[in-house]
Design an enzyme around this catalytic site. Structure first.
Site, PDB file in Angstrom:
ATOM      1  NE  ARG A 280      -1.818   0.535   3.724  1.00 21.22           N
ATOM      2  CZ  ARG A 280      -2.036  -0.095   4.860  1.00 21.22           C
ATOM      3  NH1 ARG A 280      -3.144  -0.725   5.057  1.00 21.22           N
ATOM      4  NH2 ARG A 280      -1.144  -0.091   5.813  1.00 21.22           N
TER       5      ARG A 280
ATOM      6  CE  LYS B 224       6.946 -17.230  14.807  1.00 20.72           C
ATOM      7  NZ  LYS B 224       7.570 -17.422  16.059  1.00 20.72           N
TER       8      LYS B 224
ATOM      9  CG  HIS C  25      12.813 -18.983  11.104  1.00 25.54           C
ATOM     10  ND1 HIS C  25      11.759 -18.440  11.764  1.00 25.54           N
ATOM     11  CD2 HIS C  25      13.865 -18.943  11.936  1.00 25.54           C
ATOM     12  CE1 HIS C  25      12.160 -18.081  12.973  1.00 25.54           C
ATOM     13  NE2 HIS C  25      13.428 -18.365  13.101  1.00 25.54           N
TER      14      HIS C  25
ATOM     15  CE  LYS D 120      17.546 -20.903  13.451  1.00 27.36           C
ATOM     16  NZ  LYS D 120      18.556 -19.919  13.049  1.00 27.36           N
TER      17      LYS D 120
ATOM     18  CG  HIS E 219      10.112 -22.000  16.421  1.00 21.98           C
ATOM     19  ND1 HIS E 219       9.882 -22.001  15.068  1.00 21.98           N
ATOM     20  CD2 HIS E 219      10.104 -20.696  16.790  1.00 21.98           C
ATOM     21  CE1 HIS E 219       9.748 -20.749  14.654  1.00 21.98           C
ATOM     22  NE2 HIS E 219       9.875 -19.942  15.669  1.00 21.98           N
TER      23      HIS E 219
ATOM     24  CE  LYS F 141       9.222 -12.610  22.878  1.00 19.20           C
ATOM     25  NZ  LYS F 141      10.284 -12.871  21.913  1.00 19.20           N
TER      26      LYS F 141
END
Lengths: 309, 553
Positions: free
Chosen positions: B108, B215, B245, B249, B307, B405
Site C-alpha cells: 500500500r 507463522k 524458519h 537451519k 518451533h 523472553k
C-alpha cells in the site's frame, strides 16, 4: 593466535609442539574434518595458504604446506606452525632442504590427522600422475590446476592418461557456474543439439573441457574457438529450433539467449581460488563426471578439432 | 593398482555415440531414487529428468529453481527487509536463481518499481550475508517490479495479474508464480480471495502456483483450521508452503543426519538409555515493539506450538522410509499424535512473566511496563511444559519444553540426557561430581553438537567428573553459509516440501497446546521472574518434583 617457528626439526617434534600449542590455547578437542596437503614452492605459497585458510572456514582442516627449498643444501626441515590465525584449523608450513625435498611424504605422513580424509593440492606445476606421487599416495583426493602449467591445454588433455579415481582439476571446478547455467537452460525442453562451439581465450584449459563435457552429454560435436576473452566468453549450441547461447564479455555478467524467448542476464563471475577449493572439499568421492569429460577430451585430440589447433 | 590397470578397468573406454545412449538407462533407477528423495514438483522434475546435462552423479551442479516469479506481499515489513530480500540476493549470488527470475513487490505505497528496487538495494546492502556484487544486483534489478495498492482494491490485483503476464512475456517465466504472504493473518482471506478472483491461483497446464505463509498459523486449533479453510479453498495443500524458519537451519537438518546416518546414537535413542529430553529456546530480548501481536498470544503459542514441537518431532520420530516429504511428515505426525499431556496441568506446566531487572548489564523494564501492554494482561512470557510420548520407544521418558523472553542469554538447544550408568565400580566419593551423560544439539546461536561424559581427573586419585566435547562444522565458521530463509525460499521455488510442516502437523500441535492454554487462562496472572534470570521458581519446582534440574545454559 599462536605462531611458532621450529628450525632443523622433525615431524615428531612438530607434532608435540602442536599438541602443546593447542593445550596452551585451551582447546584440547579438535573438530577438524580433513588434512589438506599443499605442495608448492616459495613463490606461490602465500596465495595458496591464503586460499586454503579461507576454504578451511567451511571445512576446518589441518593444512600442511610442503615447500621445497634448495635441494643442494644440507638436509634440514624448518617448520612454521600457525594456530587460530583466522582459521578454525591449523596451518603448518614445512620447508624442506637438501635431499629431503624428494622425501616430503616422510614428513607429511606422520602429521596427517588420524582416520580422516587427506586431500592434496598442487597449486602450481605437478606430476602427470598425481596418484603415483609419493604425497599423492597418501590421499583420497588430488587437486591439480592445469592453468598453472606451461601449456595449460596440453596439461588438461593429458590428465586422462594419469587419471586415478579421486583426481580432479581446478580447470573443471571453474566450470561449475557455467555448467549450472547451461543445465538450467536445458531444464525446459530443448530440441536436439546438432553442434556447438565454446569460445575462450587461447590457452584456457577449461574451454576444451567444457566442450568435451557438452559433446559427451549432448552427443553432438562441440568445437573450441578462440576469442579475445577474458576467460570463457561464449557457448553456442545449434538446435533445430535455433541457437541457445550463453555469452559473457566481461567475466561477470552473462546473457542467456534461447530461441523464442527474451534474453536474460545472469551473474556469472569468476570465483576466487578459496571458493574453488571449498567446492572441491565439499565432495570427497571420485568425480565420475570429470573422468568422463577428460576421457572424452583425450579421445577428441586425435580428431580434426585438435589438428586445427 | 598400477596405472595401466586403472586404464584397463576404467568403465569409460571409448564408445560409439550409440553406446552412450544405452548406458544412460543404467542410471535410470538412480535417477528415480534421487528424484524421489528430492521430491520436486512433477512438472520441473520431468523436465529435469529429461535434461541431458543433468546427472545424479554430478554433485557439483546445485539445485536451481526453474524460471519463475516471486510475488511478495508486505514488502515494507521487517521480515522482508531483514530476511527475505537479502535471502533472495544471496541465492542469486550463489547462482541458485534461474535466469529471468523476477520479483514483484505489492504494498500500500505510492511507489514505482525504482522505489521498491531502492528498498531492496538498501535491505541487501545492510543485511545480505554474501558480499555485494554489482553484476548480481544488475541481474536481480532487471526483474524487479512493483504494484501499488490495497488488498481490497480489485484494480490493484488486476494490475498485478497484468504485470505477471507481461513478465512472462518479457522474462520467460512461464506462468510459474510463488506468492509470499508476509502480512498479518487477518489479511489472508482478502489476498487469497483476490488471487482466486484474478485467476492467479490457478496454474495453467505445465506451470505452477504456490503460496507461502508464515507463522502464526492461528492461535488455537479452531482458528488454525479456519485459516486453512481459507487457503485450501483456493490452493491445494501441495501448493501451500508453511514456513517455520527453524526447519531451514543447518543444525536442525543435521538432527536427521546425526540420527539416521550414524550407528553410534540410534541404538541408545530410546527409553532404555535416555533419561529425559530438554528442548529450550531462550531469548534475552523482551517483546520489543511487538506488544500488539504478543499480548494475548504469549510464549507457548509463539514458540512451543511451532518451533519446539517441530524439534521434538524430529528428535523423537522413527526413521522415515525416505526424506521425501510424505514419508518425513508421516513420521512427524505419528510422534505428535503420540504426545501425552501431564495428568495434572498445574504440576506438569509452568508459566511466568518477566519483571524489571538486569539483563546482560543493562536495566530493563518488566513486561507490564512495556509500551502497549495492558495492566491486567495475563499473557505469559515464559512457558515450560512436560510432555510424554506414548510409544514403545519413549514411554516414560519425559520431554521438557521451555521458552522465555528476557532470560539469561539467547540460546536454543535440544539436550538428550542419558541415564546414569547402571553400576559404578567407583566409590561414591570418586563420582560425587559426575553428572549424567548428555548429547546436546545446539541450534543457535553457536550451531553444533556437544557431548558430555565423565572423565578421570588427572592425578593419583580416581576422581571422575564431567567434560564436554564440542563439534561445530561449517555453519559457525563461515559467515556466508546459507541462512534458513535462503534454503526455504529455494525449496519453495523448486517445489521441494519436506522442510515445511503440513496442516495436519499444525493441527496436531494445537491439539497438544490448546488444553494447556485453556488451563492457563483460568489461572490468572503468571508468576513473575526478574529479567535476566532463568524463569519462575515454579518451573524449577516442576523439574525438582521429578528429581531433575534444568540444564544451566
Amino acid at each position: 593466535m599462536a605462531s611458532f617457528m621450529l628450525s632443523g626439526t622433525t615431524a615428531s617434534k612438530i607434532s608435540s609442539q602442536l599438541t602443546h600449542l593447542r593445550h596452551q590455547m585451551g582447546a584440547p578437542a579438535i573438530g577438524m574434518v580433513l588434512t589438506l596437503v599443499v605442495v608448492c614452492d616459495e613463490s606461490n605459497q602465500y596465495d595458496a595458504v591464503r586460499a586454503a585458510t579461507e576454504a578451511a572456514r567451511e571445512h576446518p582442516s589441518r593444512i600442511l604446506v610442503a615447500i621445497a627449498r634448495d635441494p643442494a643444501e644440507a638436509i634440514r626441515l624448518d617448520a612454521e606452525l600457525r594456530i587460530g590465525e583466522s582459521t578454525p584449523g591449523e596451518v603448518i608450513l614445512l620447508r624442506l632442504y637438501g635431499e629431503l625435498t624428494r622425501h616430503a611424504e616422510s614428513v607429511v605422513s606422520p602429521l596427517l590427522l588420524p582416520d580422516t580424509p587427506v586431500v592434496a593440492w598442487w597449486p602450481g606445476e605437478c606430476t602427470d600422475r598425481p596418484a603415483k606421487d609419493p604425497i599423492g599416495l597418501l590421499t583420497q583426493r588430488r587437486i591439480t590446476d592445469a592453468r598453472s602449467a606451461d601449456d595449460p591445454v596440453k596439461a588438461i588433455v593429458g590428465r586422462a592418461r594419469g587419471y586415478h579415481p579421486g583426481d580432479t582439476d581446478l580447470a573443471w571446478t571453474r566450470l561449475t557456474p557455467w555448467r549450472s547455467l547451461l543445465a538450467a537452460a536445458f531444464d525446459q525442453p530443448v530440441g536436439e543439439v546438432e553442434r556447438g562451439v565454446v569460445e575462450a581465450v587461447p590457452d584456457n584449459p577449461s574451454a576444451p573441457l567444457l566442450a568435451a563435457w557438452l559433446s559427451d552429454r549432448l552427443g553432438a560435436p562441440v568445437e573450441v574457438a578462440e576469442s579475445g576473452g577474458p576467460g570463457l566468453t561464449a557457448v553456442r549450441l545449434s538446435t533445430a529450433d535455433g541457437e541457445i547461447k550463453v555469452t559473457r564479455s566481461d567475466a561477470r555478467l552473462a546473457t542467456l539467449t534461447r530461441p523464442g524467448q527474451p534474453d536474460r542476464r545472469v551473474a556469472l563471475a569468476r570465483r576466487p581460488t578459496s571458493e574453488l577449493l571449498a567446492e572441491e572439499l565439499r565432495r570427497l568421492d571420485p568425480d565420475e563426471l570429470y573422468e568422463t569429460a577428460i576421457r572424452h577430451l583425450a579421445r577428441g585430440v586425435t580428431a580434426p578439432q585438435a589438428a586445427r589447433r | 593398482m598400477t596405472d595401466g590397470e586403472t586404464q584397463m578397468t576404467s568403465p569409460e573406454e571409448p564408445k560409439a555415440p550409440g553406446d552412450e545412449e544405452e548406458t544412460r538407462p543404467a542410471h535410470a533407477d538412480e535417477v528415480a531414487t534421487v528424484a524421489a528423495a528430492a521430491a520436486s514438483a512433477a512438472s520441473t522434475e520431468a523436465a529435469m529428468l529429461a535434461n541431458p546435462l543433468r546427472d545424479p552423479r554430478d554433485k557439483r551442479l546445485p539445485r536451481v529453481a526453474g524460471p519463475c516469479v516471486l510475488v511478495l506481499f508486505g514488502v515494507t515489513g521487517d521480515l522482508a527487509k531483514r530476511k527475505l530480500l537479502p535471502a533472495i540476493y544471496d541465492l542469486g549470488n550463489r547462482g541458485l536463481l534461474p535466469p529471468g527470475f523476477s520479483l514483484v513487490g505489492f504494498a500500500r505505497r505510492d511507489w514505482a518499481a525504482q522505489d521498491f528496487a531502492q528498498l531492496t538495494h538498501d535491505a541487501i546492502k545492510e543485511h545480505a550475508r554474501t558480499p555485494f556484487r554489482e553484476e548480481v544486483w544488475k541481474q536481480l534489478r532487471e526483474g524487479i517490479h512493483f504494484v501499488p495498492g490495497e488488498f481490497s482494491d480489485d484494480g490493484a490485483f488486476d494490475a498485478l495479474a497484468m504485470t505477471l503476464k507481461e513478465i512472462d512475456e518479457t522474462r520467460g517465466t512461464g506462468g510459474n508464480y510463488a506468492f509470499y504472504l508476509s502480512v498479518p493473518p487477518k489479511f489472508f482471506p482478502l489476498v487469497v480471495e483476490q488471487l482466486k478472483r484474478t485467476n492467479l491461483a490457478n496454474a495453467p497446464e505445465g506451470a505452477w502456483r504456490r503460496v507461502v505463509i508464515e507463522k502464526p498459523f492461528g492461535h488455537d486449533l479452531q482458528s488454525a483450521q479456519e485459516l486453512n479453510t481459507i487457503t485450501s479453498a483456493v490452493f491445494p495443500e501441495s501448493s501451500v508452503f508453511r514456513i517455520d524458519h527453524y526447519l531451514g537451519k543447518e543444525t536442525v537438518q543435521n538432527i536427521m543426519a546425526l540420527r539416521f546416518a550414524n550407528n553410534l546414537f540410534e541404538p541408545i535413542w530410546n527409553r532404555g538409555y535416555v533419561d529425559h529430553v530438554q528442548i529450550t529456546m531462550a531469548e534475552d530480548i523482551g517483546i520489543g515493539g511487538r506488544a500488539g501481536y504478543y499480548d494475548g498470544i504469549g510464549a507457548a503459542r509463539d514458540v512451543i506450538q511451532n518451533h519446539l514441537l517441530q524439534l521434538l518431532a524430529l528428535v523423537a520420530m522413527d526413521d522415515p522410509t525416505s526424506f521425501e516429504a510424505n514419508s518425513l511428515r508421516r513420521e512427524k505426525e505419528k510422534v505428535l499424535k503420540a504426545v501425552r499431556l501431564p495428568h495434572d496441568l498445574g504440576l506438569g506446566t509452568a508459566r511466568g512473566r518477566y519483571t524489571s531487572g538486569w539483563q546482560g548489564g543493562e536495566p530493563v523494564v518488566g513486561y507490564l511496563d512495556e509500551d502497549g501492554i495492558p495492566a491486567d494482561s495475563i499473557t505469559e512470557t515464559y512457558a515450560a511444559i512436560k510432555l510424554e510420548i506414548a510409544n514403545r520407544r519413549w514411554a516414560g521418558v519425559p520431554f521438557y519444553l521451555r521458552t522465555g523472553k528476557r532470560l539469561g542469554r539467547r540460546v536454543t538447544e535440544v539436550a538428550v540426557v542419558f541415564q546414569r550408568a547402571p553400576h559404578l565400580p567407583f566409590s561414591t566419593d570418586d563420582t560425587e561430581i559426575l553428572g549424567q551423560n548428555a548429547l546436546v544439539i545446539r541450534v543457535q546461536p553457536d550451531e553444533g553438537i556437544t557431548v558430555r561424559f565423565g572423565s578421570k581427573v588427572p592425578g593419583t586419585a580416581m576422581e571422575v567428573r564431567d567434560v564436554s566435547m564440542d563439534f561445530a562444522y561449517g555453519e559457525s565458521f563461515m559467515e556466508s553459509s546459507p541462512e534458513a530463509y535462503e534454503r526455504l525460499l529455494l525449496d519453495v521455488l523448486i517445489g521441494d516440501p519436506p522442510l515445511f510442516p503440513h496442516q495436519r502437523e499444525v493441527d496436531l500441535s494445537w491439539q497438544i497446546l490448546d488444553p494447556i492454554e485453556h488451563f492457563w487462562a483460568s489461572q490468572g496472572r503468571p508468576e513473575g521472574y526478574p529479567a535476566g534470570t532463568w524463569g519462575p521458581a515454579s518451573a524449577d519446582a516442576m523439574m525438582a518434583r521429578d528429581g531433575r534440574v534444568w540444564r544451566r545454559l
